[in-house]
Design a protein around this motif. Structure first.
Motif, PDB file in Angstrom:
ATOM      1  N   THR A  34      36.818  39.693  59.300  1.00  0.00           N
ATOM      2  CA  THR A  34      37.388  38.986  60.442  1.00  0.00           C
ATOM      3  C   THR A  34      38.879  38.702  60.287  1.00  0.00           C
ATOM      4  OG1 THR A  34      36.707  36.868  59.480  1.00  0.00           O
ATOM      5  CG2 THR A  34      35.197  37.912  61.040  1.00  0.00           C
ATOM      6  N   GLY A  35      39.371  38.570  59.072  1.00  0.00           N
ATOM      7  CA  GLY A  35      40.774  38.231  58.895  1.00  0.00           C
ATOM      8  C   GLY A  35      41.684  39.407  58.683  1.00  0.00           C
ATOM      9  N   PHE A  36      41.162  40.628  58.732  1.00  0.00           N
ATOM     10  CA  PHE A  36      41.956  41.795  58.362  1.00  0.00           C
ATOM     11  C   PHE A  36      43.210  41.966  59.221  1.00  0.00           C
ATOM     12  CE2 PHE A  36      42.727  46.472  58.719  1.00  0.00           C
ATOM     13  CZ  PHE A  36      43.232  46.648  57.435  1.00  0.00           C
ATOM     14  N   LEU A  37      43.080  41.803  60.524  1.00  0.00           N
ATOM     15  CA  LEU A  37      44.217  41.985  61.420  1.00  0.00           C
ATOM     16  C   LEU A  37      44.956  40.676  61.695  1.00  0.00           C
ATOM     17  CD1 LEU A  37      42.613  44.509  63.960  1.00  0.00           C
ATOM     18  CD2 LEU A  37      44.179  45.005  62.074  1.00  0.00           C
ATOM     19  N   SER A  38      44.657  39.640  60.917  1.00  0.00           N
ATOM     20  CA  SER A  38      45.313  38.345  61.074  1.00  0.00           C
ATOM     21  C   SER A  38      45.926  37.922  59.746  1.00  0.00           C
ATOM     22  CB  SER A  38      44.304  37.288  61.544  1.00  0.00           C
ATOM     23  OG  SER A  38      43.678  37.678  62.739  1.00  0.00           O
ATOM     24  N   PRO A  39      47.129  38.421  59.435  1.00  0.00           N
ATOM     25  CA  PRO A  39      47.759  38.094  58.144  1.00  0.00           C
ATOM     26  C   PRO A  39      47.857  36.585  57.921  1.00  0.00           C
ATOM     27  CG  PRO A  39      48.989  39.797  59.291  1.00  0.00           C
ATOM     28  CD  PRO A  39      47.962  39.287  60.262  1.00  0.00           C
ATOM     29  N   GLY A  40      47.668  36.180  56.693  1.00  0.00           N
ATOM     30  CA  GLY A  40      47.764  34.768  56.351  1.00  0.00           C
ATOM     31  C   GLY A  40      46.432  34.064  56.254  1.00  0.00           C
ATOM     32  N   SER A  41      45.311  34.790  56.524  1.00  0.00           N
ATOM     33  CA  SER A  41      44.001  34.130  56.524  1.00  0.00           C
ATOM     34  C   SER A  41      43.176  34.551  55.313  1.00  0.00           C
ATOM     35  CB  SER A  41      43.242  34.467  57.809  1.00  0.00           C
ATOM     36  OG  SER A  41      43.062  35.865  57.937  1.00  0.00           O
ATOM     37  N   PHE A  42      43.740  34.405  54.115  1.00  0.00           N
ATOM     38  CA  PHE A  42      43.046  34.809  52.898  1.00  0.00           C
ATOM     39  C   PHE A  42      42.976  33.617  51.942  1.00  0.00           C
ATOM     40  CE2 PHE A  42      45.399  38.387  54.649  1.00  0.00           C
ATOM     41  CZ  PHE A  42      44.365  39.248  54.936  1.00  0.00           C
ATOM     42  N   PRO A  43      41.983  32.749  52.094  1.00  0.00           N
ATOM     43  CA  PRO A  43      41.951  31.501  51.332  1.00  0.00           C
ATOM     44  C   PRO A  43      41.494  31.617  49.879  1.00  0.00           C
ATOM     45  CG  PRO A  43      40.043  31.660  52.753  1.00  0.00           C
ATOM     46  CD  PRO A  43      40.899  32.834  53.097  1.00  0.00           C
ATOM     47  N   LEU A  44      40.714  32.640  49.528  1.00  0.00           N
ATOM     48  CA  LEU A  44      40.159  32.726  48.183  1.00  0.00           C
ATOM     49  C   LEU A  44      41.060  33.541  47.259  1.00  0.00           C
ATOM     50  CD1 LEU A  44      36.412  33.386  49.053  1.00  0.00           C
ATOM     51  CD2 LEU A  44      37.536  31.208  48.592  1.00  0.00           C
ATOM     52  N   LYS A  45      41.097  33.161  45.977  1.00  0.00           N
ATOM     53  CA  LYS A  45      41.929  33.866  45.001  1.00  0.00           C
ATOM     54  C   LYS A  45      41.099  34.152  43.743  1.00  0.00           C
ATOM     55  CE  LYS A  45      46.326  32.000  46.609  1.00  0.00           C
ATOM     56  NZ  LYS A  45      47.626  31.429  46.216  1.00  0.00           N
ATOM     57  N   PRO A  46      40.333  35.251  43.755  1.00  0.00           N
ATOM     58  CA  PRO A  46      39.428  35.521  42.644  1.00  0.00           C
ATOM     59  C   PRO A  46      40.118  35.891  41.341  1.00  0.00           C
ATOM     60  CG  PRO A  46      39.447  37.355  44.180  1.00  0.00           C
ATOM     61  CD  PRO A  46      40.197  36.235  44.830  1.00  0.00           C
ATOM     62  N   LEU A  47      41.370  36.310  41.363  1.00  0.00           N
ATOM     63  CA  LEU A  47      42.073  36.672  40.135  1.00  0.00           C
ATOM     64  C   LEU A  47      43.320  35.825  39.965  1.00  0.00           C
ATOM     65  CD1 LEU A  47      42.000  40.503  39.410  1.00  0.00           C
ATOM     66  CD2 LEU A  47      41.220  38.623  38.006  1.00  0.00           C
ATOM     67  N   ASP A  48      43.217  34.553  40.258  1.00  0.00           N
ATOM     68  CA  ASP A  48      44.359  33.657  40.125  1.00  0.00           C
ATOM     69  C   ASP A  48      44.878  33.690  38.690  1.00  0.00           C
ATOM     70  OD1 ASP A  48      46.215  31.849  41.005  1.00  0.00           O
ATOM     71  OD2 ASP A  48      44.963  30.100  40.601  1.00  0.00           O
ATOM     72  N   ALA A  49      46.190  33.834  38.548  1.00  0.00           N
ATOM     73  CA  ALA A  49      46.868  33.851  37.242  1.00  0.00           C
ATOM     74  C   ALA A  49      46.600  35.119  36.448  1.00  0.00           C
ATOM     75  CB  ALA A  49      46.498  32.633  36.411  1.00  0.00           C
ATOM     76  N   LEU A  50      46.085  36.172  37.095  1.00  0.00           N
ATOM     77  CA  LEU A  50      45.920  37.464  36.450  1.00  0.00           C
ATOM     78  C   LEU A  50      46.605  38.546  37.273  1.00  0.00           C
ATOM     79  CD1 LEU A  50      42.212  37.510  35.189  1.00  0.00           C
ATOM     80  CD2 LEU A  50      44.275  37.432  33.800  1.00  0.00           C
ATOM     81  N   THR A  51      47.067  39.588  36.599  1.00  0.00           N
ATOM     82  CA  THR A  51      47.706  40.724  37.245  1.00  0.00           C
ATOM     83  C   THR A  51      46.930  41.987  36.894  1.00  0.00           C
ATOM     84  OG1 THR A  51      49.898  39.706  37.162  1.00  0.00           O
ATOM     85  CG2 THR A  51      49.833  42.098  37.370  1.00  0.00           C
ATOM     86  N   VAL A  52      46.815  42.903  37.839  1.00  0.00           N
ATOM     87  CA  VAL A  52      46.206  44.207  37.576  1.00  0.00           C
ATOM     88  C   VAL A  52      47.326  45.227  37.412  1.00  0.00           C
ATOM     89  CG1 VAL A  52      44.703  46.042  38.436  1.00  0.00           C
ATOM     90  CG2 VAL A  52      44.103  43.646  38.843  1.00  0.00           C
ATOM     91  N   LEU A  53      47.390  45.831  36.245  1.00  0.00           N
ATOM     92  CA  LEU A  53      48.349  46.891  35.951  1.00  0.00           C
ATOM     93  C   LEU A  53      47.670  48.229  36.182  1.00  0.00           C
ATOM     94  CD1 LEU A  53      50.912  48.200  34.561  1.00  0.00           C
ATOM     95  CD2 LEU A  53      49.680  47.864  32.398  1.00  0.00           C
ATOM     96  N   GLU A  54      48.296  49.100  36.992  1.00  0.00           N
ATOM     97  CA  GLU A  54      47.767  50.442  37.223  1.00  0.00           C
ATOM     98  C   GLU A  54      48.827  51.470  36.854  1.00  0.00           C
ATOM     99  OE1 GLU A  54      46.183  51.149  41.095  1.00  0.00           O
ATOM    100  OE2 GLU A  54      44.932  49.347  41.102  1.00  0.00           O
ATOM    101  N   VAL A  55      48.385  52.535  36.206  1.00  0.00           N
ATOM    102  CA  VAL A  55      49.268  53.645  35.862  1.00  0.00           C
ATOM    103  C   VAL A  55      48.634  54.920  36.412  1.00  0.00           C
ATOM    104  CG1 VAL A  55      50.445  54.901  34.022  1.00  0.00           C
ATOM    105  CG2 VAL A  55      49.951  52.450  33.741  1.00  0.00           C
ATOM    106  N   LYS A  56      49.344  55.590  37.322  1.00  0.00           N
ATOM    107  CA  LYS A  56      48.844  56.831  37.921  1.00  0.00           C
ATOM    108  C   LYS A  56      49.811  57.964  37.595  1.00  0.00           C
ATOM    109  CE  LYS A  56      46.850  54.242  41.789  1.00  0.00           C
ATOM    110  NZ  LYS A  56      46.824  54.033  43.253  1.00  0.00           N
ATOM    111  N   TYR A  57      49.248  59.119  37.257  1.00  0.00           N
ATOM    112  CA  TYR A  57      50.092  60.259  36.912  1.00  0.00           C
ATOM    113  C   TYR A  57      49.309  61.548  37.111  1.00  0.00           C
ATOM    114  CZ  TYR A  57      47.505  59.854  32.465  1.00  0.00           C
ATOM    115  OH  TYR A  57      46.518  59.762  31.514  1.00  0.00           O
ATOM    116  N   ASP A  58      50.051  62.679  37.110  1.00  0.00           N
ATOM    117  CA  ASP A  58      49.426  63.973  37.351  1.00  0.00           C
ATOM    118  C   ASP A  58      48.858  64.566  36.063  1.00  0.00           C
ATOM    119  OD1 ASP A  58      49.894  63.808  40.045  1.00  0.00           O
ATOM    120  OD2 ASP A  58      51.623  65.136  40.065  1.00  0.00           O
TER     121      ASP A  58
END
Length: 240
Positions: free
Chosen positions: A185-209
């Protein structure tokens, strides 16, 4: 520029696969701080980033009533796929339908442009227009919606800082402040994301050929950190 591996065809199409390596880590705020500083000195940032060097990514993932995409990810199924709608920035002005797939440990992606009104129609349950466009990916989504009861499931939103390195076609991203609204329901309404399941964590991604240059491999190293299965979709599904 080195191109990715091309083998076989995608599920549901006759197009050749273009596959890339993708490794992910969860890192702490302290590791994030060190890596961001180091990467910023070595590599250029993505040209689409804002003044602070980052940009927002908002995705709506689809799944079946049996949570096929989620279960295949958690079970480590070798050949799997998932569909999502995605836009960048604060507003859904430029929307894409994406199909992400994994084969033999390598990842690939197909995409097609959608207008805001088409996305709204899709989220309201209309799907006939997907066939009218005559694009293979949209037609595939139509048949998955009808055949497997694929439906919008979870919104995933985060702030991304991306770095590029031409040798190996490398893209390194730091995804921060992961959040979700738990449904579509909130996808097209920016700003409506109340939950933070990874608070204080970062996901590092490395993509290459075909190869990962030593410069990048050394730059992203953190003590005791190993690559692991890390799905932002799966993390956000904890909060359904």
């Amino acid at each position: 520029m080195t191109t990715g591996t091309t083998i076989g065809t995608t599920i549901g199409t006759t197009e050749p696969l273009r596959l890339r390596h993708e490794v992910k880590h969860q890192i702490s705020p302290q590791e994030d701080l060190v890596l961001a500083s180091r990467l910023g000195k070595l590599f250029p940032r993505d040209g689409h980033a804002g003044p602070d060097g980052s940009y927002r990514v908002t995705s709506l993932y689809f799944d079946t009533p049996y949570d096929t995409a989620l279960r295949e990810k958690l079970d480590g199924v070798d050949r799997r796929e998932k569909f999502r709608l995605r836009y960048y920035g604060e507003r859904p002005d430029f929307l894409k339908l994406e199909k992400k797939f994994k084969v033999n440990g390598l990842c690939g992606k197909r995409s097609a442009r959608l207008t805001w009104s088409e996305a709204e129609r899709l989220l309201s349950g209309e799907d006939a227009f997907l066939l009218e466009r005559g694009e293979p990916l949209l037609s595939e989504l139509y048949h998955k919606l009808r055949g497997t009861l694929l439906r919008p499931r979870t919104v995933v939103c985060y702030d991304r800082e991306a770095f590029l390195y031409a040798p190996g076609n490398v893209r390194v991203t730091l995804d921060r402040d992961l959040r979700t609204c738990g449904d579509s329901t909130g996808f097209l309404s920016p700003g409506s994301f109340p939950l933070k399941p990874l608070d204080a964590l970062t996901v590092l991604e490395v993509k290459y050929d075909a190869f990962l240059p030593d410069l990048v491999r050394l730059a992203v190293q953190t003590p005791g950190r190993r690559a692991g299965a890390c799905s932002k979709y799966a993390l956000c599904r904890r909060f359904d």
